[in-house]
Scaffold this motif. Structure first.
Motif, PDB file in Angstrom:
ATOM      1  N   SER A 239     -25.347 -15.574   3.531  1.00  0.00           N
ATOM      2  CA  SER A 239     -26.353 -15.292   4.549  1.00  0.00           C
ATOM      3  C   SER A 239     -27.707 -15.010   3.913  1.00  0.00           C
ATOM      4  O   SER A 239     -28.745 -15.491   4.384  1.00  0.00           O
ATOM      5  N   PHE A 240     -27.719 -14.258   2.820  1.00  0.00           N
ATOM      6  CA  PHE A 240     -28.978 -13.884   2.175  1.00  0.00           C
ATOM      7  C   PHE A 240     -29.705 -15.111   1.628  1.00  0.00           C
ATOM      8  O   PHE A 240     -30.900 -15.301   1.867  1.00  0.00           O
ATOM      9  N   PHE A 241     -28.986 -15.960   0.905  1.00  0.00           N
ATOM     10  CA  PHE A 241     -29.617 -17.148   0.331  1.00  0.00           C
ATOM     11  C   PHE A 241     -29.821 -18.243   1.372  1.00  0.00           C
ATOM     12  O   PHE A 241     -30.626 -19.148   1.168  1.00  0.00           O
ATOM     13  N   GLY A 242     -29.095 -18.157   2.490  1.00  0.00           N
ATOM     14  CA  GLY A 242     -29.272 -19.132   3.560  1.00  0.00           C
ATOM     15  C   GLY A 242     -30.490 -18.869   4.417  1.00  0.00           C
ATOM     16  O   GLY A 242     -30.980 -19.769   5.104  1.00  0.00           O
ATOM     17  N   PHE A 320     -32.740 -19.358  -9.493  1.00  0.00           N
ATOM     18  CA  PHE A 320     -31.881 -19.636 -10.644  1.00  0.00           C
ATOM     19  C   PHE A 320     -30.468 -19.113 -10.396  1.00  0.00           C
ATOM     20  O   PHE A 320     -30.019 -18.133 -10.999  1.00  0.00           O
ATOM     21  N   THR A 321     -29.780 -19.789  -9.465  1.00  0.00           N
ATOM     22  CA  THR A 321     -28.405 -19.448  -9.111  1.00  0.00           C
ATOM     23  C   THR A 321     -27.584 -20.729  -9.061  1.00  0.00           C
ATOM     24  O   THR A 321     -28.115 -21.836  -9.167  1.00  0.00           O
ATOM     25  N   GLY A 322     -26.261 -20.578  -8.870  1.00  0.00           N
ATOM     26  CA  GLY A 322     -25.405 -21.756  -8.768  1.00  0.00           C
ATOM     27  C   GLY A 322     -25.543 -22.643  -9.989  1.00  0.00           C
ATOM     28  O   GLY A 322     -25.484 -22.181 -11.128  1.00  0.00           O
ATOM     29  N   TYR A 331     -29.938 -13.396 -13.173  1.00  0.00           N
ATOM     30  CA  TYR A 331     -28.741 -12.670 -12.743  1.00  0.00           C
ATOM     31  C   TYR A 331     -27.551 -13.020 -13.629  1.00  0.00           C
ATOM     32  O   TYR A 331     -27.226 -14.198 -13.806  1.00  0.00           O
ATOM     33  N   LYS A 332     -26.873 -11.998 -14.129  1.00  0.00           N
ATOM     34  CA  LYS A 332     -25.734 -12.244 -15.012  1.00  0.00           C
ATOM     35  C   LYS A 332     -24.602 -12.962 -14.290  1.00  0.00           C
ATOM     36  O   LYS A 332     -23.847 -13.715 -14.906  1.00  0.00           O
ATOM     37  N   GLU A 333     -24.471 -12.712 -12.989  1.00  0.00           N
ATOM     38  CA  GLU A 333     -23.423 -13.366 -12.202  1.00  0.00           C
ATOM     39  C   GLU A 333     -23.994 -14.480 -11.330  1.00  0.00           C
ATOM     40  O   GLU A 333     -23.380 -14.902 -10.358  1.00  0.00           O
ATOM     41  N   LEU A 339     -26.750 -21.508  -3.834  1.00  0.00           N
ATOM     42  CA  LEU A 339     -28.103 -22.024  -4.015  1.00  0.00           C
ATOM     43  C   LEU A 339     -28.964 -21.599  -2.832  1.00  0.00           C
ATOM     44  O   LEU A 339     -28.506 -21.551  -1.688  1.00  0.00           O
ATOM     45  N   LEU A 340     -30.207 -21.307  -3.114  1.00  0.00           N
ATOM     46  CA  LEU A 340     -31.163 -20.911  -2.088  1.00  0.00           C
ATOM     47  C   LEU A 340     -31.444 -22.087  -1.148  1.00  0.00           C
ATOM     48  O   LEU A 340     -31.579 -23.229  -1.597  1.00  0.00           O
ATOM     49  N   ARG A 341     -31.504 -21.808   0.156  1.00  0.00           N
ATOM     50  CA  ARG A 341     -31.850 -22.846   1.127  1.00  0.00           C
ATOM     51  C   ARG A 341     -33.351 -22.778   1.392  1.00  0.00           C
ATOM     52  O   ARG A 341     -33.841 -21.826   1.993  1.00  0.00           O
ATOM     53  N   PRO A 342     -34.108 -23.781   0.950  1.00  0.00           N
ATOM     54  CA  PRO A 342     -35.565 -23.706   1.081  1.00  0.00           C
ATOM     55  C   PRO A 342     -36.036 -23.964   2.503  1.00  0.00           C
ATOM     56  O   PRO A 342     -35.289 -24.469   3.350  1.00  0.00           O
TER      57      PRO A 342
END
Length: 550
Positions: A239-242, A320-322, A331-333, A339-342
């Protein structure tokens, strides 16, 4: 606003949500789907409800008052004191609230661990004493509930001038509810860490309405800090990245929990003590109340930064995820994050123009994939320049990636980008003026002329001052005007002696980053002091100074 959408007053919404916890049949059936209390949302609801109890009709008020009453010994007749002596766990072996015989000792041991990390290690203040109610220890009650757990603010502490509260905690008796993302003892572990941090929060001060989001964002951060291998917070990240365009301080039952990663960024940049520094700042001043965002800004300034700039950098970290994750620097994890949804995906050949707007404390996420190699620039204009910061992140599938934050008036020189390189530009409205602060901007991305050559330059090293034990790595971005066969990075002491020499290899024109861990070439930590950074790339030479603090 939920109250407006449902045609209710705010008091009615709080009343119905409270009734959903104790007797949902008293809530109109058509409203129940909209009024369910989010998991982990009971603690703030109980405090908000307490503020309006005297405005609720007597019959409902009498029912809701039971939410604030400690379970009597007739319900939980047994108790055990934790090995440290800090907690008393109340339970029963009979009826609907029954637990397995070894469960109370497990609860006690888990809460002891939370105390050891949150109070003894991180040095947060212990929760205020309740004056001996149900024993001199901090009380934890084990009941059959449909929430992970909650912390009840029972009464104000009479001996202090600030708005701090005596509390107790309720946890579930088995953590097998189908609603729970994390079940069993791991569900208990993250709940204990989260709710005990709420008990600590209330020992600092109760929350202002504008700060509820940060109580939850820091509570989720703490549960993952105490039990890093559980990762219950992953459930909030889709939800957060979406919906990354939501304002930073959104409180909607999901966003604030995903915002825990903001605290992960702060800790990575400034060290874990930054969390305690923020909470201490939140009770600073003559009224013992500093709003959370203001407190974060004041603490950031002590570290040579600002909340405004950090908010823009946060948007670039979230890129910088996924498959784009870089656990060494972000982020270490992050590889486990979505992935962020632009806001928009753009296949970029040569140029692009967009006009848009953003609410206070939010951004617009313009994402590009380069279709033809070229040198690119981005220029932005704003209706109110002082209200904006810009985050830029570039990810090359071959591994070269970087980010930067810009102020209005600074052109984003993206350098030479090869085909299929991705980059993100996020204009961020950093104003805090509520509904009237939607601001407008124009973004223009274009290629450079065929004879263009980037100008050479170096950015300010970050962070500065650099505290290796807290920050881990210093980053220094530079832009080359022409490719070189070999580039070198040096660190020199105040006497001009070379402590570090890094061979950076061949570099193309455009942006690059070099990094330093605060050690000399023998692997020894350098002492506190001012050091000279030097980049030598052919005839291109750049210098900067950085203060190292141990």
């Amino acid at each position: 606003d939920l109250a407006d959408a449902l045609g209710l007053t705010q008091v009615q919404v709080l009343t119905y949500r409270g009734l959903m916890l104790v007797d949902s049949t008293r809530v109109p059936a058509d409203l129940r789907p909209y009024l369910r209390v989010p998991l982990k949302g009971t603690t703030p609801l109980l405090f908000e409800l307490r503020r309006v109890l005297n405005k609720i009709p007597p019959e409902e008020r009498e029912i809701l008052q039971t939410l604030y009453d400690r379970p009597p010994s007739s319900v939980l007749p047994l108790s055990v004191v934790s090995p440290s002596g800090h907690f008393r766990v109340h339970y029963t072996l009979d009826g609907r609230n029954a637990v397995q015989p070894d469960y109370p000792d497990t609860v006690a041991a888990i809460f002891d661990h939370c105390w050891q990390v949150e109070v003894d290690t991180l040095k947060f203040r212990a929760p205020p004493s309740d004056g001996g109610k149900d024993g001199p220890e901090y009380d934890v009650y084990v009941l059959d509930i449909s929430d992970y757990g909650y912390t009840t603010a029972e009464e104000e502490v009479p001996s202090t001038p600030r708005d701090d509260w005596i509390t107790y905690i309720v946890v579930d008796n088995d953590y097998q509810n189908p609603r729970y993302h994390t079940k069993g003892l791991n569900g208990l572990r993250v709940t204990a860490a989260h709710e005990f941090f709420h008990a600590i929060h209330f020992g600092y001060r109760s929350f202002l309405d504008e700060d509820v989001f940060y109580y939850e964002a820091s509570g989720v951060w703490m549960e993952d800090f105490v039990y890093d291998d559980v990762n219950d917070y992953y459930q909030y990240l889709p939800s957060f990245f979406g919906r990354p365009e939501k304002p930073f301080n959104t409180y909607d039952g999901w966003h604030e929990y995903g915002l825990a990663i903001w605290n992960k960024m702060l800790v990575r940049l400034f060290g874990r003590d930054v969390m305690r520094q923020i909470w201490e700042q939140m009770i600073a001043g003559p009224r013992h109340v500093t709003p959370a965002i203001e407190a974060m800004d004041q603490v950031a300034q002590r570290h040579g930064d600002t909340f405004r700039r950090l908010l823009a950098e946060f948007q670039t970290w979230n890129y910088f995820t996924g498959r784009r994750a870089d656990p060494e620097h972000y982020y270490k994890e992050g590889a486990a994050y979505p992935l962020l949804r632009p806001t928009r995906d753009v296949l970029l050949d040569s140029s692009y123009v967009a006009r848009d707007s953003a609410r206070a404390l939010s951004g617009v996420f313009e994402h590009f994939e380069v279709q033809k190699s070229n040198a690119f620039r981005a220029a932005l204009t704003f209706d109110t320049p002082a209200a904006w910061m810009i985050g830029v992140a570039v990810w090359d599938p071959e591994g070269q990636h970087w980010h930067q934050t810009l102020r209005p008036g600074q052109e984003a020189d993206l350098g030479f980008l090869s085909t299929y390189t991705d980059f993100l530009i996020v204009p961020v409205n950093v104003s805090q003026n509520g509904a009237e602060s939607r601001r407008r901007f124009q973004l223009e991305v274009s290629t450079r002329p065929s004879d263009y050559r980037p100008t050479f330059g170096v950015e300010d090293p970050t962070p500065n001052p650099f505290m290796p034990a807290r920050h881990g790595v210093l980053e220094w971005c530079y832009r080359l005007a022409e490719p070189v066969d070999r580039a070198f990075f040096y660190v020199l002491d105040e006497h001009g002696r070379v402590l570090v020499k890094q061979d950076l290899g061949a570099k193309g024109d455009g942006f690059h980053t070099c990094r330093w861990n605060g050690r000399n070439d023998r692997g020894e930590p350098v002492t506190s002091g001012v050091y000279l950074l030097e980049l030598v790339a052919g005839k291109q030479v750049g210098k900067a100074k950085v203060a190292v603090l141990r």
